[in-house]
Structure formats: structure tokens, C-alpha cells
Design a protein around this motif. Sequence first.
Motif, PDB file in Angstrom:
ATOM      1  N   ARG A   1       0.386  -6.180  -0.244  1.00  0.00           N
ATOM      2  CA  ARG A   1      -0.330  -6.811  -1.348  1.00  0.00           C
ATOM      3  C   ARG A   1      -1.685  -7.276  -0.835  1.00  0.00           C
ATOM      4  O   ARG A   1      -1.766  -8.087   0.059  1.00  0.00           O
ATOM      5  CB  ARG A   1       0.471  -7.993  -1.915  1.00  0.00           C
ATOM      6  N   MET A   2      -2.744  -6.712  -1.404  1.00  0.00           N
ATOM      7  CA  MET A   2      -4.108  -7.028  -0.990  1.00  0.00           C
ATOM      8  C   MET A   2      -4.853  -7.734  -2.122  1.00  0.00           C
ATOM      9  O   MET A   2      -4.845  -7.263  -3.268  1.00  0.00           O
ATOM     10  CB  MET A   2      -4.852  -5.745  -0.615  1.00  0.00           C
ATOM     11  N   LYS A   3      -5.502  -8.851  -1.807  1.00  0.00           N
ATOM     12  CA  LYS A   3      -6.355  -9.514  -2.799  1.00  0.00           C
ATOM     13  C   LYS A   3      -7.645  -8.722  -2.933  1.00  0.00           C
ATOM     14  O   LYS A   3      -8.327  -8.431  -1.943  1.00  0.00           O
ATOM     15  CB  LYS A   3      -6.660 -10.955  -2.392  1.00  0.00           C
ATOM     16  N   MET A   4      -7.985  -8.364  -4.188  1.00  0.00           N
ATOM     17  CA  MET A   4      -9.219  -7.637  -4.444  1.00  0.00           C
ATOM     18  C   MET A   4     -10.418  -8.557  -4.252  1.00  0.00           C
ATOM     19  O   MET A   4     -10.418  -9.694  -4.718  1.00  0.00           O
ATOM     20  CB  MET A   4      -9.194  -7.052  -5.861  1.00  0.00           C
ATOM     21  N   THR A   5     -11.420  -8.052  -3.561  1.00  0.00           N
ATOM     22  CA  THR A   5     -12.625  -8.828  -3.293  1.00  0.00           C
ATOM     23  C   THR A   5     -13.713  -8.454  -4.304  1.00  0.00           C
ATOM     24  O   THR A   5     -13.507  -7.629  -5.196  1.00  0.00           O
ATOM     25  CB  THR A   5     -13.142  -8.531  -1.875  1.00  0.00           C
ATOM     26  N   GLU A   6     -14.894  -9.046  -4.129  1.00  0.00           N
ATOM     27  CA  GLU A   6     -16.014  -8.741  -5.018  1.00  0.00           C
ATOM     28  C   GLU A   6     -16.536  -7.326  -4.815  1.00  0.00           C
ATOM     29  O   GLU A   6     -17.379  -6.854  -5.579  1.00  0.00           O
ATOM     30  CB  GLU A   6     -17.134  -9.760  -4.795  1.00  0.00           C
ATOM     31  N   ASP A   7     -16.033  -6.640  -3.768  1.00  0.00           N
ATOM     32  CA  ASP A   7     -16.426  -5.242  -3.563  1.00  0.00           C
ATOM     33  C   ASP A   7     -15.899  -4.347  -4.685  1.00  0.00           C
ATOM     34  O   ASP A   7     -16.433  -3.257  -4.914  1.00  0.00           O
ATOM     35  CB  ASP A   7     -15.896  -4.728  -2.222  1.00  0.00           C
ATOM     36  N   PHE A   8     -14.845  -4.799  -5.364  1.00  0.00           N
ATOM     37  CA  PHE A   8     -14.286  -4.022  -6.467  1.00  0.00           C
ATOM     38  C   PHE A   8     -15.045  -4.350  -7.745  1.00  0.00           C
ATOM     39  O   PHE A   8     -15.187  -5.524  -8.091  1.00  0.00           O
ATOM     40  CB  PHE A   8     -12.799  -4.355  -6.660  1.00  0.00           C
ATOM     41  N   PRO A   9     -15.517  -3.332  -8.468  1.00  0.00           N
ATOM     42  CA  PRO A   9     -16.193  -3.605  -9.740  1.00  0.00           C
ATOM     43  C   PRO A   9     -15.286  -4.409 -10.670  1.00  0.00           C
ATOM     44  O   PRO A   9     -14.067  -4.211 -10.675  1.00  0.00           O
ATOM     45  CB  PRO A   9     -16.451  -2.201 -10.302  1.00  0.00           C
ATOM     46  N   PRO A  10     -15.856  -5.338 -11.454  1.00  0.00           N
ATOM     47  CA  PRO A  10     -15.035  -6.216 -12.293  1.00  0.00           C
ATOM     48  C   PRO A  10     -14.196  -5.475 -13.322  1.00  0.00           C
ATOM     49  O   PRO A  10     -13.171  -5.991 -13.774  1.00  0.00           O
ATOM     50  CB  PRO A  10     -16.063  -7.131 -12.973  1.00  0.00           C
TER      51      PRO A  10
ATOM     52  N   THR B   1       8.717  11.534   4.120  1.00  0.00           N
ATOM     53  CA  THR B   1       7.666  10.515   4.108  1.00  0.00           C
ATOM     54  C   THR B   1       6.984  10.498   5.473  1.00  0.00           C
ATOM     55  O   THR B   1       7.566  10.908   6.481  1.00  0.00           O
ATOM     56  CB  THR B   1       8.208   9.103   3.812  1.00  0.00           C
ATOM     57  N   ALA B   2       5.731  10.019   5.483  1.00  0.00           N
ATOM     58  CA  ALA B   2       4.968   9.806   6.717  1.00  0.00           C
ATOM     59  C   ALA B   2       4.783  11.074   7.546  1.00  0.00           C
ATOM     60  O   ALA B   2       4.624  11.003   8.763  1.00  0.00           O
ATOM     61  CB  ALA B   2       5.601   8.704   7.559  1.00  0.00           C
ATOM     62  N   VAL B   3       4.803  12.244   6.890  1.00  0.00           N
ATOM     63  CA  VAL B   3       4.436  13.506   7.528  1.00  0.00           C
ATOM     64  C   VAL B   3       3.298  14.096   6.699  1.00  0.00           C
ATOM     65  O   VAL B   3       3.119  13.721   5.537  1.00  0.00           O
ATOM     66  CB  VAL B   3       5.627  14.488   7.605  1.00  0.00           C
ATOM     67  N   PRO B   4       2.498  14.989   7.263  1.00  0.00           N
ATOM     68  CA  PRO B   4       1.344  15.498   6.519  1.00  0.00           C
ATOM     69  C   PRO B   4       1.691  15.989   5.121  1.00  0.00           C
ATOM     70  O   PRO B   4       2.610  16.770   4.926  1.00  0.00           O
ATOM     71  CB  PRO B   4       0.841  16.635   7.416  1.00  0.00           C
ATOM     72  N   GLY B   5       0.937  15.459   4.138  1.00  0.00           N
ATOM     73  CA  GLY B   5       1.152  15.790   2.747  1.00  0.00           C
ATOM     74  C   GLY B   5       2.082  14.855   2.006  1.00  0.00           C
ATOM     75  O   GLY B   5       2.164  14.903   0.779  1.00  0.00           O
ATOM     76  N   ALA B   6       2.806  14.005   2.714  1.00  0.00           N
ATOM     77  CA  ALA B   6       3.820  13.144   2.103  1.00  0.00           C
ATOM     78  C   ALA B   6       3.322  11.708   1.951  1.00  0.00           C
ATOM     79  O   ALA B   6       2.389  11.274   2.633  1.00  0.00           O
ATOM     80  CB  ALA B   6       5.099  13.157   2.930  1.00  0.00           C
ATOM     81  N   TYR B   7       3.989  10.983   1.075  1.00  0.00           N
ATOM     82  CA  TYR B   7       3.735   9.547   0.893  1.00  0.00           C
ATOM     83  C   TYR B   7       3.962   8.807   2.215  1.00  0.00           C
ATOM     84  O   TYR B   7       4.856   9.149   3.003  1.00  0.00           O
ATOM     85  CB  TYR B   7       4.697   9.003  -0.168  1.00  0.00           C
ATOM     86  N   CYS B   8       3.158   7.770   2.420  1.00  0.00           N
ATOM     87  CA  CYS B   8       3.297   6.976   3.645  1.00  0.00           C
ATOM     88  C   CYS B   8       3.411   5.479   3.368  1.00  0.00           C
ATOM     89  O   CYS B   8       4.216   4.799   3.994  1.00  0.00           O
ATOM     90  CB  CYS B   8       2.096   7.242   4.544  1.00  0.00           C
ATOM     91  N   TRP B   9       2.633   4.973   2.411  1.00  0.00           N
ATOM     92  CA  TRP B   9       2.509   3.520   2.256  1.00  0.00           C
ATOM     93  C   TRP B   9       1.877   3.244   0.896  1.00  0.00           C
ATOM     94  O   TRP B   9       1.302   4.130   0.276  1.00  0.00           O
ATOM     95  CB  TRP B   9       1.642   2.954   3.384  1.00  0.00           C
ATOM     96  N   ALA B  10       1.992   1.996   0.434  1.00  0.00           N
ATOM     97  CA  ALA B  10       1.345   1.591  -0.813  1.00  0.00           C
ATOM     98  C   ALA B  10       1.038   0.105  -0.768  1.00  0.00           C
ATOM     99  O   ALA B  10       1.727  -0.671  -0.092  1.00  0.00           O
ATOM    100  CB  ALA B  10       2.234   1.910  -2.016  1.00  0.00           C
ATOM    101  N   GLU B  11       0.014  -0.278  -1.506  1.00  0.00           N
ATOM    102  CA  GLU B  11      -0.396  -1.676  -1.599  1.00  0.00           C
ATOM    103  C   GLU B  11      -0.724  -2.045  -3.038  1.00  0.00           C
ATOM    104  O   GLU B  11      -1.356  -1.262  -3.754  1.00  0.00           O
ATOM    105  CB  GLU B  11      -1.639  -1.910  -0.728  1.00  0.00           C
ATOM    106  N   VAL B  12      -0.299  -3.223  -3.430  1.00  0.00           N
ATOM    107  CA  VAL B  12      -0.675  -3.783  -4.723  1.00  0.00           C
ATOM    108  C   VAL B  12      -2.033  -4.451  -4.555  1.00  0.00           C
ATOM    109  O   VAL B  12      -2.167  -5.428  -3.821  1.00  0.00           O
ATOM    110  CB  VAL B  12       0.368  -4.813  -5.214  1.00  0.00           C
ATOM    111  N   PHE B  13      -3.062  -3.914  -5.211  1.00  0.00           N
ATOM    112  CA  PHE B  13      -4.388  -4.520  -5.208  1.00  0.00           C
ATOM    113  C   PHE B  13      -4.484  -5.408  -6.441  1.00  0.00           C
ATOM    114  O   PHE B  13      -4.337  -4.930  -7.569  1.00  0.00           O
ATOM    115  CB  PHE B  13      -5.475  -3.440  -5.262  1.00  0.00           C
ATOM    116  N   THR B  14      -4.741  -6.688  -6.227  1.00  0.00           N
ATOM    117  CA  THR B  14      -4.720  -7.630  -7.343  1.00  0.00           C
ATOM    118  C   THR B  14      -5.775  -8.715  -7.179  1.00  0.00           C
ATOM    119  O   THR B  14      -6.096  -9.120  -6.056  1.00  0.00           O
ATOM    120  CB  THR B  14      -3.333  -8.281  -7.483  1.00  0.00           C
ATOM    121  N   ARG B  15      -6.296  -9.197  -8.315  1.00  0.00           N
ATOM    122  CA  ARG B  15      -7.226 -10.322  -8.309  1.00  0.00           C
ATOM    123  C   ARG B  15      -6.493 -11.657  -8.389  1.00  0.00           C
ATOM    124  O   ARG B  15      -7.107 -12.704  -8.220  1.00  0.00           O
ATOM    125  CB  ARG B  15      -8.197 -10.207  -9.488  1.00  0.00           C
ATOM    126  N   GLU B  16      -5.203 -11.603  -8.705  1.00  0.00           N
ATOM    127  CA  GLU B  16      -4.397 -12.824  -8.841  1.00  0.00           C
ATOM    128  C   GLU B  16      -3.179 -12.725  -7.917  1.00  0.00           C
ATOM    129  O   GLU B  16      -2.051 -12.549  -8.365  1.00  0.00           O
ATOM    130  CB  GLU B  16      -3.958 -12.995 -10.295  1.00  0.00           C
TER     131      GLU B  16
END
Length: 265
Positions: A185-194, A131-146
Motif C-alpha cells: 500500500r503506497m500513499k500517492m504523492t503530489e507527483d500523481f495528477p489530481p 508467478t515471478a517468472v518472465p511474463g507472469a504477475y509478480c507483485w501489486a500495490e494499492v496506490f491511494t490518497r487516503e
Amino acid sequence: MAVQPEGTPCWADAMFSDFQGAKNFYGDVLGWTFGEATSEYGNYKQAYADGKAVAAVVPPMPGQEGQSAWCLYLASPDAAATARNIRDNGGEVLMEPMQVGDFGTMALARDPSGAVFGVWQAGTHEGFEATAVPGAYCWAEVFTREPEKSDAFFPAVFPYRAKRIEDEAIDFIVFELDGGPVLGRMKMTEDFPPEVPSYVNVYFTVENCDAAVERATKNGAVLRFGPMDSPFGRFAALTDPQGADFSVIDVTTTQGRMPDMSEVS
């Protein structure tokens, strides 16, 4: 690599209708090489970065063709117990725990806000070999409206402690295990299409963010955001030619100070 603590992101895979196209795209953008496909497991093919297993791609089974998406798997010592916890806390089990030979046991689920993720109980396949080396997984976020739904769900199912980033510009939570961050965990803003539903955004490490974005867009990807500097690295968000969202990040190029965080009660 030892079996990961419960709730640790431990694997990522995606289903692609254009299987060869996906291999070509990620091979060029992330430098992946691929192992032999195993027909016994639906031609599941592991991807490698510098000889280490970092993800997998698979062609769809008949009737499952559709838009591709990356799936992040969270480690569990008991997939059946985790499935029960998911249901008990308002989530949905999309695929019941299923043993995959001696590799382990998997399940697919959806959190109450609609974000899909996987559960992995390790057998011989323990997960990411790097992980966290070139080509490998590094991080993830839950993008949610709720966000309130996700914020209640994940610490109830996994042994997470939640901390809020003190920044008026964004609504962002960090889930920690043993004092270390494992998932955002990131709250989705209006920048994301509905029409874009809640989802889990996976970050892959690259040596140079701008160069990776250039390779991706030349290969048919759509740049959604960035490249942008941050205290965590220079990153960008992309959609691959088959509709799968992902991000790339150069963790060696950082700018600014780390944000303040407060405990979420």
C-alpha cells in the motif's frame, strides 16, 4: 497449483476496446501468447507465459467502453461472505458474486479510498499457473490518497498483518499472510495528477526492465517512472496505449539492502 490462501493475489485481467491492439502490445512487451476466446464468457481470452496461464484480456461489453485498467483478484473461500465483509468495513461491492460456469465465482469491489479490486472463489480455475517468472504477475500495490482508509479496510476483510516500511521518503505498508508479503500500500504523492484516482498497480516480471520499457514505449506506452533499481528488483511504471497502468520488474537485478519494517498496531 493449489487454491491460494484467503487474500492472496490470484489473478489479473483487463478489458480493452482495442482487443487486438492489447494482444499485440502485451505479446510484444511481455511475450504473451493467447488461448482461444470463449464467446460464452464474453470472448474472455487467457494469456500465457511459457505455456502457463498468467492473466486474461477481454473486449468490453456494449455500454462498458472506457479507459482500460488492470484488475487484481484476491482469493476467497467464500465470495459471498467476503462481499459482506467488504460492505461491513466501508467498502463497496460493484458487482455481486457471480458464478462463472465451473471456473469459479467472481465479484468486483472498491475499497473506501476508491481502489477497485476483484474477489475470486476458485472452482476449476485456481488462478495464476506461474508467478515471478518472465511474463507472469509478480507483485501489486494499492496506490491511494487516503492510506488510513485502506490500512483499516484490507486487514479487516482479509487475514492480513500489516508492517510499515521504515523510510521517511515514502508512506508504504506491506500486508502479509503467514509471514510472507502479498500486497503493498503506497500513499500517492503530489507527483500523481489530481485526476488520477486510487488504484491497484500490478507488476509483471520481465527478464530485462530497460528492454521491456523500450519495447513498451515503441508500442505506444507512456513511461511514468523509472527504470529504477531497488532491493526488490529493477522496475518501471508504464501506462499502456489504452490507458491501463502497470509496472514491469526484473527481480534478478537488485541493489541496496532490504528496508527495515515495523509492526502496525
